[in-house]
Design an enzyme around this catalytic site. Sequence first.
Site, PDB file in Angstrom:
ATOM      1  N   ARG A  60     -26.215  -9.334 -43.836  1.00 49.84           N
ATOM      2  CA  ARG A  60     -25.022  -8.397 -42.858  1.00 49.84           C
ATOM      3  C   ARG A  60     -25.683  -7.072 -41.916  1.00 49.84           C
ATOM      4  NH1 ARG A  60     -19.780  -7.905 -46.289  1.00 49.84           N
ATOM      5  NH2 ARG A  60     -20.495  -9.775 -46.933  1.00 49.84           N
ATOM      6  N   ASN A  71      -1.866  -6.872   0.026  1.00 44.59           N
ATOM      7  CA  ASN A  71      -3.094  -7.146  -0.498  1.00 44.59           C
ATOM      8  C   ASN A  71      -3.087  -8.665  -1.487  1.00 44.59           C
ATOM      9  OD1 ASN A  71      -4.188  -4.047   0.649  1.00 44.59           O
ATOM     10  ND2 ASN A  71      -2.771  -3.299  -0.690  1.00 44.59           N
ATOM     11  N   SER A  73       0.779  -1.389  -0.303  1.00 43.13           N
ATOM     12  CA  SER A  73      -0.354   0.351  -0.396  1.00 43.13           C
ATOM     13  C   SER A  73       0.583   0.827  -0.005  1.00 43.13           C
ATOM     14  CB  SER A  73      -1.298  -0.180   1.363  1.00 43.13           C
ATOM     15  OG  SER A  73      -0.985   1.495   1.399  1.00 43.13           O
ATOM     16  N   LYS A  98       0.467  -3.655   4.962  1.00 47.74           N
ATOM     17  CA  LYS A  98      -0.326  -4.380   4.125  1.00 47.74           C
ATOM     18  C   LYS A  98       0.756  -5.020   3.153  1.00 47.74           C
ATOM     19  CE  LYS A  98      -4.051  -3.835   3.532  1.00 47.74           C
ATOM     20  NZ  LYS A  98      -5.096  -3.447   2.815  1.00 47.74           N
TER      21      LYS A  98
END
Length: 459
Positions: free
Chosen positions: A316, A285, A277, A283
């Site tokens: 088409r 994560n 972080s 952190k």
Amino acid sequence: MTFFPPDSTLLGPLFTTEAMAGVFSDRARLATMLAMEAALARAEAESGLVPGTLAGAVAAVDTDTLDLPALGAKTALSGVPTIPFLKAVEARLPPDLAGGFHRGATTQDVADTALALQMRDAFALLAAELGPTLDGLCRLAEAHRATPCVGRTYGQHGAPISFGFKAAVWAAGIGEAAAALPGLRERVLTASLAGPVGTLAALGEKGPAVSAAFARALGLGVAPIAWHARRARMVEAGAWLATLIGALAKMATDIANLASTEVAEVAEPYVPGRGGSSAMPHKRNPVSCTVILAAQAAAPGHVGTLLNAMAAAHERPVGLWQAEWLALPPLFGLAAGALREARALAEGLEVHPDRMLANLDATRGLLFADAVAGRLAKHLGREKAHALVEHAAGAVRDSGRSLREVLAEDPSLADPALRAALDSAFDLGPAVAAAALWADRGVAAARQAAAALADEAPG
């Protein structure tokens, strides 16, 4: 300018793989369009419609020498990349051969067949990652087939299971997607050669033979009739990709929750510098889960685009077919990135059995409420046993005591047979054994799916 993260120099490495980005690169598109035209020339030469030397001349064109920015500017004018590409290739052919180039075909034939060739390579990349991912999950499930952990329903503790059972559920879900891939490839990877309105009229009665030889030269399937305006195969491919991503996202959802601070039963594989972080140095994560879940959130919108393209007008449509170019490559890109992260999780997930045991005690025995009610029902009847345990659960929440303590004080359970039933209900063994049994079955199914992919792989 980049519109899709898989194409981005900055975000692409996060959301997809270099190999998958290469499959859908501009240079790869040009190469597959050239392969289509060379195959067409060979097929038409077999029927005597063009000189036999045309195919070699087409194949000899070096697409790396084509000016991409110039082709892009002309694509904006023509509305399709095929027209400027065809003009650029034709200009490089000997004058005596140029007249037979692209005979009978139309721009959509080139684009659709080229896309089928790109999809073939893309499916092969995914299959190559699916096998190791399933193998990693199967080994994880086998290693923890009898590791007790909490089974959760509606975000709450339900009853004991094993972590191997949970991993086997992941493996079986991904295995179901893998098992569908061989049949999908057979249906989807089809050549398109039908001419301006789908009848290949320029080739007359030789049309079907040329179409079959053309598909055979490319190793693609043959359509019984034009699929210019029949887009179900593209929807099926997109839906499969989204389903695969969804199966990976089920695993990622569980892992992200299990890796949360309060649960802490697993952790993503540690890679220095990954998951940090900018503001909180502590952190770690769950980056792999993040990539997978981002892909899952984006995938349904792309599938919706493919579904909308099925409402093709006449021979088409206006815009709908072209919209597929904005949906299928990103779906393949997202699937590749998600699968890369899933493989990393399958092969390196950190599992914390001690924390799992601690969490089993978090509800002070309420995790065994179902087992207690089941044992007591044999003596008291189902309704009375359920009511008794429900009342005891309320006392546990109010008093902070354990379920076993509350039930031990209940005078209606003083009978020795009822005491014995209670004792057996708090034994983890039967719940874990049941989970392990089903884990083995889930692993077997996943391994079977992986083996089928391996059998189908090119030698």
